[in-house]
Scaffold this motif. Sequence first.
Motif, PDB file in Angstrom:
ATOM      1  N   ASP A  26      -6.649  -3.456   3.281  1.00 52.24           N
ATOM      2  CA  ASP A  26      -6.266  -3.112   4.648  1.00 52.24           C
ATOM      3  C   ASP A  26      -7.074  -1.889   5.088  1.00 52.24           C
ATOM      4  OD1 ASP A  26      -5.057  -2.429   7.029  1.00 52.24           O
ATOM      5  OD2 ASP A  26      -3.010  -2.437   6.254  1.00 52.24           O
ATOM      6  N   GLN A  27      -8.026  -2.092   5.981  1.00 54.34           N
ATOM      7  CA  GLN A  27      -8.916  -1.011   6.405  1.00 54.34           C
ATOM      8  C   GLN A  27      -8.362  -0.201   7.577  1.00 54.34           C
ATOM      9  OE1 GLN A  27     -12.062  -0.099   4.807  1.00 54.34           O
ATOM     10  NE2 GLN A  27     -10.787  -1.201   3.343  1.00 54.34           N
ATOM     11  N   ARG A  28      -7.155  -0.517   8.026  1.00 53.46           N
ATOM     12  CA  ARG A  28      -6.555   0.280   9.102  1.00 53.46           C
ATOM     13  C   ARG A  28      -6.174   1.661   8.568  1.00 53.46           C
ATOM     14  NH1 ARG A  28      -1.640  -3.254  10.896  1.00 53.46           N
ATOM     15  NH2 ARG A  28      -1.645  -3.610   8.628  1.00 53.46           N
ATOM     16  N   PRO A  29      -6.127   2.686   9.462  1.00 59.28           N
ATOM     17  CA  PRO A  29      -5.750   4.022   8.993  1.00 59.28           C
ATOM     18  C   PRO A  29      -4.305   4.045   8.503  1.00 59.28           C
ATOM     19  CG  PRO A  29      -5.936   3.980  11.388  1.00 59.28           C
ATOM     20  CD  PRO A  29      -6.459   2.667  10.903  1.00 59.28           C
TER      21      PRO A  29
ATOM     22  N   SER B 184       0.868  -1.175   0.000  1.00 57.91           N
ATOM     23  CA  SER B 184       0.000   0.000   0.000  1.00 57.91           C
ATOM     24  C   SER B 184       0.908   1.231   0.000  1.00 57.91           C
ATOM     25  CB  SER B 184      -0.887   0.016   1.249  1.00 57.91           C
ATOM     26  OG  SER B 184      -0.077   0.171   2.418  1.00 57.91           O
ATOM     27  N   TYR B 185       0.315   2.375  -0.247  1.00 58.17           N
ATOM     28  CA  TYR B 185       1.071   3.629  -0.254  1.00 58.17           C
ATOM     29  C   TYR B 185       1.837   3.846   1.057  1.00 58.17           C
ATOM     30  CZ  TYR B 185       1.819   8.672  -0.831  1.00 58.17           C
ATOM     31  OH  TYR B 185       2.382   9.917  -0.916  1.00 58.17           O
ATOM     32  N   PRO B 186       1.170   3.794   2.234  1.00 60.20           N
ATOM     33  CA  PRO B 186       1.917   4.034   3.483  1.00 60.20           C
ATOM     34  C   PRO B 186       2.944   2.947   3.790  1.00 60.20           C
ATOM     35  CG  PRO B 186      -0.354   3.433   3.959  1.00 60.20           C
ATOM     36  CD  PRO B 186      -0.275   3.659   2.491  1.00 60.20           C
TER      37      PRO B 186
ATOM     38  N   TYR C  21     -15.713   4.465   9.744  1.00 61.69           N
ATOM     39  CA  TYR C  21     -15.851   4.481  11.203  1.00 61.69           C
ATOM     40  C   TYR C  21     -17.277   4.940  11.543  1.00 61.69           C
ATOM     41  CZ  TYR C  21     -10.844   4.784  10.303  1.00 61.69           C
ATOM     42  OH  TYR C  21      -9.579   4.578   9.810  1.00 61.69           O
ATOM     43  N   PRO C  22     -18.217   4.005  11.604  1.00 51.81           N
ATOM     44  CA  PRO C  22     -19.640   4.368  11.738  1.00 51.81           C
ATOM     45  C   PRO C  22     -20.008   5.004  13.076  1.00 51.81           C
ATOM     46  CG  PRO C  22     -19.354   1.978  11.760  1.00 51.81           C
ATOM     47  CD  PRO C  22     -18.032   2.558  11.408  1.00 51.81           C
TER      48      PRO C  22
END
Length: 455
Positions: free
Chosen positions: A172-175, A94-96, A198-199
């Motif tokens: 990957d749904q982590r920030p 991923s980018y990060p 983040y509902p």
Amino acid sequence: MKPKAIHFISIGGSAMHNLAIALYRQGYQITGSDDEIYEPSRTRLQQYGLLPEQDGWFPEKIHKDLDTVILGMHARADNPELARAQELGLPVYSYPEYIFQESEQKQRVVITGSHGKTTITAMILHVLKYFNRNFDYLVGAQIEGFDTMVRLTEDAPLIVIEGDEYATSPLDQRPKFVHYQPHIAVISGIAWDHVNIYPTYEEYVDQFELLAEAMPKAGVLIFDETDDMLDVIGLKERPDVHSVPYQAHRHRILHGQTVLVTDTGRDVPVLVFGEHNMKNISGAMAVCDRLGVTSEMFYEAIQSFKGAARRLEKVAENDGRILYRDFAHAPSKVEATTQAVKEQYPDRKLLAAVELHTFSSLNKNFLSQYKNRLDAADVAAVYFNEHTLQQKRLAPISVDDVKTAFDRPDLNVFTDTADLENFLLQQRQAANVFLLMSSGTYGGLDILKVANELV
């Protein structure tokens, strides 16, 4: 030695295309794909010969001679190029994750928060450049004096990163910010956003708690102590982590000019204004102090900081009229920016307009967060585009829904760009300070044309 070959899946993204250009300028072989590429990404990629020949996904672009594949957030998990890369066993980042891999041996400063992170990052970069420091960076807006939004080199000992709380990738749904493992972290404030990921407010806050808990030994956590939730996170005992609270820098407005009041009693004039920017200055100053920049050095450099693109950016000014545009779209940002402009021009009539454009702002259940956020404006307007609602597959909202949410009976609400433009031009005599806030384009509104006619 053969240069590394890197392929970008979703190369048209704001961060992705800047990283592609930065690596190309370092001598890497860069290819990429995307199903849609908008301006300014399209023109900038074209300038470097990196614009894909056609939109779409092409698995044949993925081959065993690639060293790395970088996956953007706007690709889908079933992307055919991603499937091909996984089939070939190629390294996919991923980018990060890629940014961390390339900066693992550097000192990492990461700026996070629901608001202010772009401006704080930009301030730090401005000060470091002013004193000719060697550093890499990643920032979310164009800054005067920097031709790209990303710099990634082998020799810089330091990297300053704007850390986004949005999801990392379709896998990957982590920030994003959890991947950077900062030595110095800033949390500028917490206000619920990104409700599609983040509902609940609690889930959103948890991401920043996660960042604070992951701080390494001898890490430094810098936080806005006037934020109630941050006060809880920032002052929590953590072994070998040093907490540094800050609040808005002392300041006053003198003949329409904001000046910083220093401990020596000296006034330092600055080009930015508003309580939120005084907090941003304090956050940036706290980081610079840790990087060996003294207070006097900081004050010398910050006087020439003009702000990041679309962050309270002055578009036009003439004959007592002025027009600003700002990236503000979340409720807390809309409120802070509107109040800042009103405080700077207390004797003038302010027209503030905001576009509802993001998943959160167009979410019917989230709209109530905007209650009273435009109250500082003398004339207030809201624009939203029904086509955007359909694109994002959100439930319809009505003009009455928006008026109820903002709780302002005189609110002007528009769903047609031409109607909004006509309204703005008709207000030429009624207002003399105009503030346009959006992360979008108001459906293609020509802001420069409107500015010319208004101002």
